[in-house]
Motif scaffolding. Structure first.
Motif, PDB file in Angstrom:
ATOM      1  N   MET A   1       0.982  -1.287  -0.019  1.00 63.42           N
ATOM      2  CA  MET A   1      -0.117   0.056   0.048  1.00 63.42           C
ATOM      3  C   MET A   1       1.012   1.223  -0.066  1.00 63.42           C
ATOM      4  SD  MET A   1      -3.058   0.803   2.616  1.00 63.42           S
ATOM      5  CE  MET A   1      -3.807  -0.484   2.377  1.00 63.42           C
ATOM      6  N   THR A   2       0.577   2.164  -0.858  1.00 63.84           N
ATOM      7  CA  THR A   2       1.320   3.345  -0.853  1.00 63.84           C
ATOM      8  C   THR A   2       1.135   4.429   0.097  1.00 63.84           C
ATOM      9  OG1 THR A   2       1.289   3.226  -3.519  1.00 63.84           O
ATOM     10  CG2 THR A   2       1.756   5.184  -2.592  1.00 63.84           C
ATOM     11  N   LEU A   3       2.098   4.987   0.613  1.00 68.63           N
ATOM     12  CA  LEU A   3       2.085   6.137   1.689  1.00 68.63           C
ATOM     13  C   LEU A   3       2.474   7.216   0.862  1.00 68.63           C
ATOM     14  CD1 LEU A   3       2.206   5.821   5.371  1.00 68.63           C
ATOM     15  CD2 LEU A   3       3.619   7.621   4.109  1.00 68.63           C
ATOM     16  N   THR A   4       1.935   8.362   1.049  1.00 68.44           N
ATOM     17  CA  THR A   4       2.219   9.720   0.423  1.00 68.44           C
ATOM     18  C   THR A   4       2.284  10.885   1.413  1.00 68.44           C
ATOM     19  OG1 THR A   4       1.383   8.898  -1.872  1.00 68.44           O
ATOM     20  CG2 THR A   4       2.017  11.303  -1.532  1.00 68.44           C
ATOM     21  N   ARG A   5       3.114  11.576   1.534  1.00 69.21           N
ATOM     22  CA  ARG A   5       3.096  12.795   2.430  1.00 69.21           C
ATOM     23  C   ARG A   5       3.211  13.895   1.765  1.00 69.21           C
ATOM     24  NH1 ARG A   5       4.541  10.096   7.008  1.00 69.21           N
ATOM     25  NH2 ARG A   5       5.841   8.157   6.587  1.00 69.21           N
ATOM     26  N   LEU A   6       2.270  14.900   2.032  1.00 66.47           N
ATOM     27  CA  LEU A   6       1.986  16.371   1.490  1.00 66.47           C
ATOM     28  C   LEU A   6       2.797  16.992   2.401  1.00 66.47           C
ATOM     29  CD1 LEU A   6       0.305  17.921  -0.685  1.00 66.47           C
ATOM     30  CD2 LEU A   6      -1.474  17.950   1.162  1.00 66.47           C
ATOM     31  N   ASN A   7       3.626  17.926   1.733  1.00 62.40           N
ATOM     32  CA  ASN A   7       4.381  19.046   2.337  1.00 62.40           C
ATOM     33  C   ASN A   7       5.030  18.687   3.577  1.00 62.40           C
ATOM     34  OD1 ASN A   7       3.845  20.832   0.418  1.00 62.40           O
ATOM     35  ND2 ASN A   7       1.982  21.260   1.318  1.00 62.40           N
ATOM     36  N   PRO A   8       5.844  17.221   3.577  1.00 62.43           N
ATOM     37  CA  PRO A   8       6.265  16.972   4.785  1.00 62.43           C
ATOM     38  C   PRO A   8       7.521  17.768   5.211  1.00 62.43           C
ATOM     39  CG  PRO A   8       7.408  15.712   2.875  1.00 62.43           C
ATOM     40  CD  PRO A   8       6.412  16.729   2.338  1.00 62.43           C
ATOM     41  N   GLY A   9       7.550  18.134   6.818  1.00 57.90           N
ATOM     42  CA  GLY A   9       8.475  19.193   7.388  1.00 57.90           C
ATOM     43  C   GLY A   9       9.409  18.164   8.258  1.00 57.90           C
ATOM     44  N   PRO A  10      10.194  18.985   8.997  1.00 58.34           N
ATOM     45  CA  PRO A  10      11.011  18.183   9.907  1.00 58.34           C
ATOM     46  C   PRO A  10      10.171  17.619  11.054  1.00 58.34           C
ATOM     47  CG  PRO A  10      11.226  20.640  10.167  1.00 58.34           C
ATOM     48  CD  PRO A  10      10.541  20.390   8.962  1.00 58.34           C
ATOM     49  N   ASP A  20      -6.647   4.356   0.526  1.00 55.74           N
ATOM     50  CA  ASP A  20      -7.884   5.203   0.134  1.00 55.74           C
ATOM     51  C   ASP A  20      -8.136   6.135   1.536  1.00 55.74           C
ATOM     52  OD1 ASP A  20      -8.595   3.108   1.880  1.00 55.74           O
ATOM     53  OD2 ASP A  20     -10.310   2.515   0.983  1.00 55.74           O
ATOM     54  N   ILE A  21      -7.265   6.327   2.450  1.00 56.69           N
ATOM     55  CA  ILE A  21      -7.507   7.402   3.458  1.00 56.69           C
ATOM     56  C   ILE A  21      -6.757   8.399   3.427  1.00 56.69           C
ATOM     57  CG2 ILE A  21      -7.785   7.319   5.982  1.00 56.69           C
ATOM     58  CD1 ILE A  21      -9.635   5.556   5.018  1.00 56.69           C
ATOM     59  N   ILE A  22      -7.171   9.554   3.989  1.00 56.79           N
ATOM     60  CA  ILE A  22      -6.158  10.873   4.189  1.00 56.79           C
ATOM     61  C   ILE A  22      -6.265  11.405   5.432  1.00 56.79           C
ATOM     62  CG2 ILE A  22      -5.988  13.307   3.168  1.00 56.79           C
ATOM     63  CD1 ILE A  22      -7.649  12.549   0.740  1.00 56.79           C
ATOM     64  N   TYR A  23      -5.168  11.489   6.179  1.00 58.70           N
ATOM     65  CA  TYR A  23      -4.999  11.910   7.493  1.00 58.70           C
ATOM     66  C   TYR A  23      -4.475  13.471   7.353  1.00 58.70           C
ATOM     67  CZ  TYR A  23      -5.475   6.680   8.562  1.00 58.70           C
ATOM     68  OH  TYR A  23      -5.780   5.741   8.430  1.00 58.70           O
ATOM     69  N   LEU A  24      -5.429  14.331   7.702  1.00 58.46           N
ATOM     70  CA  LEU A  24      -4.765  15.871   7.822  1.00 58.46           C
ATOM     71  C   LEU A  24      -4.274  15.762   9.276  1.00 58.46           C
ATOM     72  CD1 LEU A  24      -6.780  15.668   5.375  1.00 58.46           C
ATOM     73  CD2 LEU A  24      -7.295  18.224   6.201  1.00 58.46           C
ATOM     74  N   ALA A  25      -2.846  16.800   9.313  1.00 58.71           N
ATOM     75  CA  ALA A  25      -2.503  17.321  10.482  1.00 58.71           C
ATOM     76  C   ALA A  25      -3.526  18.146  11.117  1.00 58.71           C
ATOM     77  CB  ALA A  25      -1.324  18.046   9.973  1.00 58.71           C
ATOM     78  N   GLY A  26      -3.321  18.368  12.174  1.00 59.44           N
ATOM     79  CA  GLY A  26      -4.278  19.161  12.894  1.00 59.44           C
ATOM     80  C   GLY A  26      -4.296  20.574  12.343  1.00 59.44           C
ATOM     81  N   GLN A  27      -5.479  21.100  11.854  1.00 56.63           N
ATOM     82  CA  GLN A  27      -5.787  22.114  11.291  1.00 56.63           C
ATOM     83  C   GLN A  27      -5.977  23.491  12.477  1.00 56.63           C
ATOM     84  OE1 GLN A  27      -4.955  22.628   7.965  1.00 56.63           O
ATOM     85  NE2 GLN A  27      -3.994  20.844   8.410  1.00 56.63           N
ATOM     86  N   VAL A  28      -5.365  24.675  12.488  1.00 57.85           N
ATOM     87  CA  VAL A  28      -5.174  25.404  13.483  1.00 57.85           C
ATOM     88  C   VAL A  28      -5.628  26.840  12.727  1.00 57.85           C
ATOM     89  CG1 VAL A  28      -3.740  24.179  14.755  1.00 57.85           C
ATOM     90  CG2 VAL A  28      -2.631  26.006  13.527  1.00 57.85           C
ATOM     91  N   PRO A  29      -6.098  28.041  13.603  1.00 56.14           N
ATOM     92  CA  PRO A  29      -6.296  29.526  13.079  1.00 56.14           C
ATOM     93  C   PRO A  29      -4.943  29.941  12.492  1.00 56.14           C
ATOM     94  CG  PRO A  29      -6.678  29.167  15.366  1.00 56.14           C
ATOM     95  CD  PRO A  29      -6.381  27.789  14.885  1.00 56.14           C
ATOM     96  N   ASN A  30      -4.983  31.081  11.874  1.00 61.15           N
ATOM     97  CA  ASN A  30      -4.016  31.795  11.440  1.00 61.15           C
ATOM     98  C   ASN A  30      -3.952  32.991  12.461  1.00 61.15           C
ATOM     99  OD1 ASN A  30      -3.603  30.213   9.167  1.00 61.15           O
ATOM    100  ND2 ASN A  30      -5.051  31.540   8.001  1.00 61.15           N
ATOM    101  N   ASP A  31      -4.910  33.596  12.865  1.00 60.72           N
ATOM    102  CA  ASP A  31      -5.139  34.794  13.734  1.00 60.72           C
ATOM    103  C   ASP A  31      -5.300  34.333  15.040  1.00 60.72           C
ATOM    104  OD1 ASP A  31      -5.333  37.135  15.071  1.00 60.72           O
ATOM    105  OD2 ASP A  31      -6.767  38.048  13.677  1.00 60.72           O
TER     106      ASP A  31
END
Length: 120
Positions: A1-10, A20-31
């Motif tokens: 099964m393929t694992l793809t990372r979107l915009n990986p950082g340190p 077939d599953i997408i896991y989003l990192a915690g999304q936080v506000p800008n302000d």
């Protein structure tokens, strides 16, 4: 099964696609000085943007964890959520009160969605 990372950082990736599953990192506000309505809108806009990068929409969301720094913000968050959520395909959702990572942060959301490239 393929694992793809979107915009990986340190420290983390913006999202991870595993089959077939997408896991989003915690999304936080800008302000972090804004009220719960503005912060919730920013978080939901961030979710929409990350999903768009992988060809998904809010109709593909299976589950959302909502974390609030103050449960007194529940009604304000829900008012914005109710305008945003896909009424035809609403996700499962849980909301809890927690100490968030940065002062001023009132809301964070974690999303699990289906990968439309594979799931459809």
């Amino acid at each position: 099964m393929t694992l793809t990372r979107l915009n990986p950082g340190p420290r983390m990736s913006e999202a991870v696609i595993l089959g077939d599953i997408i896991y989003l990192a915690g999304q936080v506000p800008n302000d972090l000085s804004a009220d719960i309505s503005v912060q919730t809108r920013q978080v939901l806009d961030n979710i929409d943007a990350v999903l768009a990068k992988v060809g998904a929409t809010k109709a593909d969301i299976a589950s959302v964890q909502v974390w609030l720094a103050d449960m007194g913000d529940f009604a304000g968050m829900n008012a914005v959520w109710d305008e945003w959520v896909d009424r035809k395909d609403p996700p499962a959702r849980a909301t809890g009160g927690v100490a968030l990572a940065r002062p001023g942060m009132r809301v964070e959301m974690i999303v699990i969605a289906r990968n439309p490239e594979i799931a459809r």
